[in-house]
Design an enzyme around this catalytic site. Structure first.
Site, PDB file in Angstrom:
ATOM      1  N   GLU A   8       0.903  -1.426   0.149  1.00  0.00           N
ATOM      2  CA  GLU A   8       0.093  -0.007   0.018  1.00  0.00           C
ATOM      3  C   GLU A   8       0.816   1.360   0.056  1.00  0.00           C
ATOM      4  O   GLU A   8       0.525   2.243  -0.395  1.00  0.00           O
ATOM      5  CB  GLU A   8      -0.894  -0.088   1.125  1.00  0.00           C
ATOM      6  CG  GLU A   8      -2.077  -1.059   1.190  1.00  0.00           C
ATOM      7  CD  GLU A   8      -1.667  -2.141   1.985  1.00  0.00           C
ATOM      8  OE1 GLU A   8      -0.378  -2.333   2.169  1.00  0.00           O
ATOM      9  OE2 GLU A   8      -2.415  -3.248   1.932  1.00  0.00           O
ATOM     10  N   GLN A  30      19.539  -2.092   7.502  1.00  0.00           N
ATOM     11  CA  GLN A  30      20.460  -2.261   6.249  1.00  0.00           C
ATOM     12  C   GLN A  30      19.482  -2.763   5.201  1.00  0.00           C
ATOM     13  O   GLN A  30      19.255  -2.115   4.098  1.00  0.00           O
ATOM     14  CB  GLN A  30      21.443  -3.131   6.071  1.00  0.00           C
ATOM     15  CG  GLN A  30      22.677  -3.011   7.083  1.00  0.00           C
ATOM     16  CD  GLN A  30      23.723  -3.995   7.204  1.00  0.00           C
ATOM     17  OE1 GLN A  30      23.874  -4.896   6.066  1.00  0.00           O
ATOM     18  NE2 GLN A  30      24.149  -4.394   8.208  1.00  0.00           N
ATOM     19  N   CYS A  84     -18.496  12.167  26.737  1.00  0.00           N
ATOM     20  CA  CYS A  84     -19.206  11.757  25.806  1.00  0.00           C
ATOM     21  C   CYS A  84     -20.235  10.762  26.113  1.00  0.00           C
ATOM     22  O   CYS A  84     -21.243  11.096  26.892  1.00  0.00           O
ATOM     23  CB  CYS A  84     -18.293  11.623  24.500  1.00  0.00           C
ATOM     24  SG  CYS A  84     -19.412  11.837  22.954  1.00  0.00           S
ATOM     25  N   GLN A 119     -23.384  10.859  28.502  1.00  0.00           N
ATOM     26  CA  GLN A 119     -24.947  10.346  28.311  1.00  0.00           C
ATOM     27  C   GLN A 119     -25.296   9.410  29.311  1.00  0.00           C
ATOM     28  O   GLN A 119     -26.546   9.337  29.941  1.00  0.00           O
ATOM     29  CB  GLN A 119     -25.077   9.713  26.797  1.00  0.00           C
ATOM     30  CG  GLN A 119     -24.484  10.622  25.807  1.00  0.00           C
ATOM     31  CD  GLN A 119     -24.365   9.885  24.303  1.00  0.00           C
ATOM     32  OE1 GLN A 119     -24.446   8.925  24.370  1.00  0.00           O
ATOM     33  NE2 GLN A 119     -24.090  10.968  23.546  1.00  0.00           N
ATOM     34  N   GLU A 146     -29.288   4.369  21.218  1.00  0.00           N
ATOM     35  CA  GLU A 146     -27.993   3.574  20.748  1.00  0.00           C
ATOM     36  C   GLU A 146     -28.230   2.196  21.389  1.00  0.00           C
ATOM     37  O   GLU A 146     -27.587   1.146  20.605  1.00  0.00           O
ATOM     38  CB  GLU A 146     -26.977   4.253  21.281  1.00  0.00           C
ATOM     39  CG  GLU A 146     -25.565   3.420  20.578  1.00  0.00           C
ATOM     40  CD  GLU A 146     -24.423   4.326  21.055  1.00  0.00           C
ATOM     41  OE1 GLU A 146     -24.405   5.054  21.739  1.00  0.00           O
ATOM     42  OE2 GLU A 146     -23.298   3.953  20.509  1.00  0.00           O
ATOM     43  N   HIS A 192     -15.295  15.927  23.725  1.00  0.00           N
ATOM     44  CA  HIS A 192     -14.143  15.522  24.106  1.00  0.00           C
ATOM     45  C   HIS A 192     -12.891  16.404  24.628  1.00  0.00           C
ATOM     46  O   HIS A 192     -11.914  16.777  23.475  1.00  0.00           O
ATOM     47  CB  HIS A 192     -13.506  14.551  22.902  1.00  0.00           C
ATOM     48  CG  HIS A 192     -14.518  13.240  22.754  1.00  0.00           C
ATOM     49  ND1 HIS A 192     -14.218  12.066  23.294  1.00  0.00           N
ATOM     50  CD2 HIS A 192     -15.598  13.157  21.673  1.00  0.00           C
ATOM     51  CE1 HIS A 192     -15.113  11.364  22.904  1.00  0.00           C
ATOM     52  NE2 HIS A 192     -16.006  11.952  22.126  1.00  0.00           N
ATOM     53  N   GLU A 243     -10.174  15.854  25.647  1.00  0.00           N
ATOM     54  CA  GLU A 243      -8.831  15.369  25.762  1.00  0.00           C
ATOM     55  C   GLU A 243      -8.236  15.728  24.434  1.00  0.00           C
ATOM     56  O   GLU A 243      -7.002  15.803  24.537  1.00  0.00           O
ATOM     57  CB  GLU A 243      -8.828  13.776  25.940  1.00  0.00           C
ATOM     58  CG  GLU A 243      -9.540  12.954  24.843  1.00  0.00           C
ATOM     59  CD  GLU A 243     -10.889  12.904  25.083  1.00  0.00           C
ATOM     60  OE1 GLU A 243     -11.656  13.861  25.639  1.00  0.00           O
ATOM     61  OE2 GLU A 243     -11.475  11.725  24.531  1.00  0.00           O
TER      62      GLU A 243
HETATM   63  N1  GLN Z   1     -21.995   6.327  21.376  1.00  0.00           N
HETATM   64  C1  GLN Z   1     -22.384   7.582  21.708  1.00  0.00           C
HETATM   65  C2  GLN Z   1     -22.829   8.362  20.550  1.00  0.00           C
HETATM   66  O1  GLN Z   1     -22.708   8.168  19.463  1.00  0.00           O
HETATM   67  C3  GLN Z   1     -21.117   8.418  22.285  1.00  0.00           C
HETATM   68  C4  GLN Z   1     -19.968   8.405  21.320  1.00  0.00           C
HETATM   69  C5  GLN Z   1     -18.655   8.981  22.232  1.00  0.00           C
HETATM   70  O2  GLN Z   1     -18.623   8.858  23.280  1.00  0.00           O
HETATM   71  N2  GLN Z   1     -17.779   9.319  21.345  1.00  0.00           N
HETATM   72  O3  GLN Z   1     -23.743   9.483  20.775  1.00  0.00           O
END
Ligand code: GLN
Length: 545
Positions: free
Chosen positions: A150, A193, A379, A383, A403, A514, A516
């Site tokens: 690739e 090498q 995230c 929820q 979900e 997020h 982070e």
């Molecule tokens: N699964 C959840 C959503 O799609 C949270 C996604 C996540 O944590 N990045 O909303």
């Protein structure tokens, strides 16, 4: 306007030798010499972006401000240089072919037969040269290992580019591994090498070698590498394993990689200021204590999937002069969840997708809420905070997210419409998997007088990166507020809850975005800093790990 020099970084012998961190470190050193730069990555896999690759296979999906789902190396680029990456800084084989094929369909090639050379290689060259004119250096990493099928079109494009640009404007740094053979008591140069020979057979002679090994090599090894790989001795960098990745720019500098690069390009820079790096490493080396944080997620055995999270925790620890011991817990193992909860002083429930391990995550949230353990939900973690509150405090046992399957109490549900700036975004439940999410930086309005306002130092609007399909259902908001949940951050139109917190708790904040992705060693993210700080306070109150 300048015209940049191009540094191509390739890798040989094995994958995972750290090309991303090496590229980012070269960037950091050139920055410390006062040069401007941009980092780009060429990824040979055929996926259009890594958004659809299982994190077990390719590590975390790093989200850029402009909503690109990119590779975890882009995270290293940002963390080491502070330069925000963009989705267009990553080129995959999938993207190259999509673009060439769509151009072919619209008749742009005027009857010619489309070939790897020149059409595919031209597309790659266009990407490398795109918006390059305003920086001193473009550092371009080639994913994969020399010898992969690739990678070939990418290496061929680089060969052509090097001819177009000339040696004075381009350089190839090749990263290899020197394996140690215990029975011979020797580091072996033969795989390096071979890998250089493979590169040469494609028409690329590397000018620099960075050689990874566990403990570094001796002068005799340098001589041998130089002779057989046709690379000057002073261009061979000794790269022993580093105990912390942010030591690597300093290690490379010790080998004079930056000085040699400047001399190679005929650049007269005598001054380099590495004080910030030296201070960072000194602070990391001298922690005042240890604090224990539990991460209750999914990929506890493959931490590449949590790269930015790992880094954000580490940045916050260094900022607070604390060593953070992280317990990574796979919440499918509920016994381990129960065992670990009392042992930690701070709890994180990170982002994730799918139904696996949900009860264990809810248990971590309940434990943090009831036992006043400092908590950060990210995230999916946010929820689940809503679901936990609805089940336990509103007494709605069926509260769930769509979900996880159909539910009569959809406290978290699929959003099919939302505003991005002035534009309405629409999605359908059956849409494409790639690109059906709320992705990238979105603003969030901070409610005054909340923990969130405190941690963001009074900023009224913040911007953080998102990657999710489902949203907290606003229709439950009032009821949840009555039982103590404060909605401290919302989207500018007020429709999408972004941050929730409990006030009668030392530190319990959960965010839909997020954080982070934006944490950097020189600018640790305040949400992680506060978590580590409050966890340390809890430890001071006798909650020993
Ligand atoms: N699964 C959840 C959503 O799609 C949270 C996604 C996540 O944590 N990045 O909303």
């Amino acid at each position: 306007m300048t015209f940049p020099r191009f540094i191509f970084v390739t890798g040989g012998v094995v994958s995972s030798v750290g090309k991303g961190i090496a590229s980012a470190s070269v960037g950091a050193l050139l920055q410390a010499r006062g040069f401007s730069l941009r980092l780009k990555k060429l990824e040979p896999y055929i996926n259009v972006d890594p958004g659809t690759i299982n994190p077990y296979k390719h590590g975390e999906v790093y989200v850029t401000n402009d909503g690109g789902e990119t590779d975890l190396d882009m995270g290293h680029y940002e963390r080491f240089t502070g330069i925000p990456t963009r989705s267009m800084d990553l080129l995959t084989t999938g993207k190259v072919y999509s673009s060439v094929i769509s151009r072919e369909r619209s008749g742009d090639y005027l009857g010619s037969d489309i070939q790897v050379v020149p059409h595919i290689t031209d597309e790659i060259k266009r990407f490398v040269l795109f918006e390059a004119q305003d920086v001193d250096f473009v550092i371009c990493e080639v994913g994969g290992t020399v010898g992969d099928i690739e990678s070939l079109p990418f290496l061929e494009a680089i060969r052509q580019l090097r001819l177009d640009l000339g040696r004075e404007r381009s350089v190839n740094i090749h990263l290899t591994l020197l394996p140690y053979i215990a029975s011979a008591g020797e580091l072996k140069t033969k795989p390096s090498q071979h890998s250089v020979r493979e590169l040469r057979s494609i028409g690329i002679q590397p000018e620099f070698l960075i050689c990874r090994s566990a403990n570094g090599f001796e002068e005799a090894t340098r001589k041998k590498l130089s002779l057989f790989c046709n690379v000057p001795e002073e261009h061979i960098v000794d790269a022993p394993d580093a105990s912390w990745i942010y030591k690597i720019p300093l290690n490379f500098h010790k080998s004079d990689l930056d000085g040699a690069l400047c001399r190679y390009f005929g650049l007269k820079t005598t001054h380099i200021d590495l004080t910030i790096w030296e201070n960072l490493v000194a602070q990391w080396q001298n922690p005042k204590g240890t604090v224990c944080i539990g991460v209750f997620g999914k990929y506890a055995h493959f931490l590449e999937a949590y790269k930015s999270l790992q880094e954000a925790i580490s940045h916050a620890g260094v900022d607070q002069k604390l060593k953070v011991e992280v317990r990574w817990v796979d919440t499918e193992d509920e016994e381990r969840v129960h065992q670990t909860l009392p042992e930690v002083q701070g709890i994180i429930v990170p982002g994730g997708f799918g139904t696996r391990g949900i009860p264990g995550k809810l248990e971590a949230i309940r434990y943090a809420r009831e036992n006043k353990v400092p908590f950060l939900g990210i995230c999916l973690g946010m929820q689940l905070v809503i679901i936990e509150a609805a089940r336990q405090l509103l007494h709605l046992p069926d509260a769930s997210s769509t979900e996880f399957g159909e539910t009569s109490e959809p406290v978290v549900a699929l959003m099919t419409e939302w505003m991005q700036g002035a534009q309405l975004q629409k999605r359908t439940a059956l849409g494409d998997m790639g690109g059906t999410m709320r992705l990238g930086a979105y603003p969030c309005v901070v409610q005054p007088g909340t923990r969130l306002a405190e941690v963001y130092e009074g900023q009224k609007i913040i911007e953080e990166r998102h990657r999710h399909r489902y949203e907290v259902n606003n229709t439950y908001k009032e009821r949840l507020e009555k039982v103590g949940l404060c909605f401290s951050g919302v989207s500018p139109d007020g429709n999408l809850p972004e941050v929730v917190e409990y006030k009668d708790h030392p530190w319990f904040v959960a965010v839909q975005f997020h954080p982070e992705f934006k944490s950097r060693p020189f600018a640790p993210h305040p949400l992680f800093v506060r978590l580590v700080q409050t966890a340390w306070q809890r430890k001071g109150k006798g909650h020993e790990a």
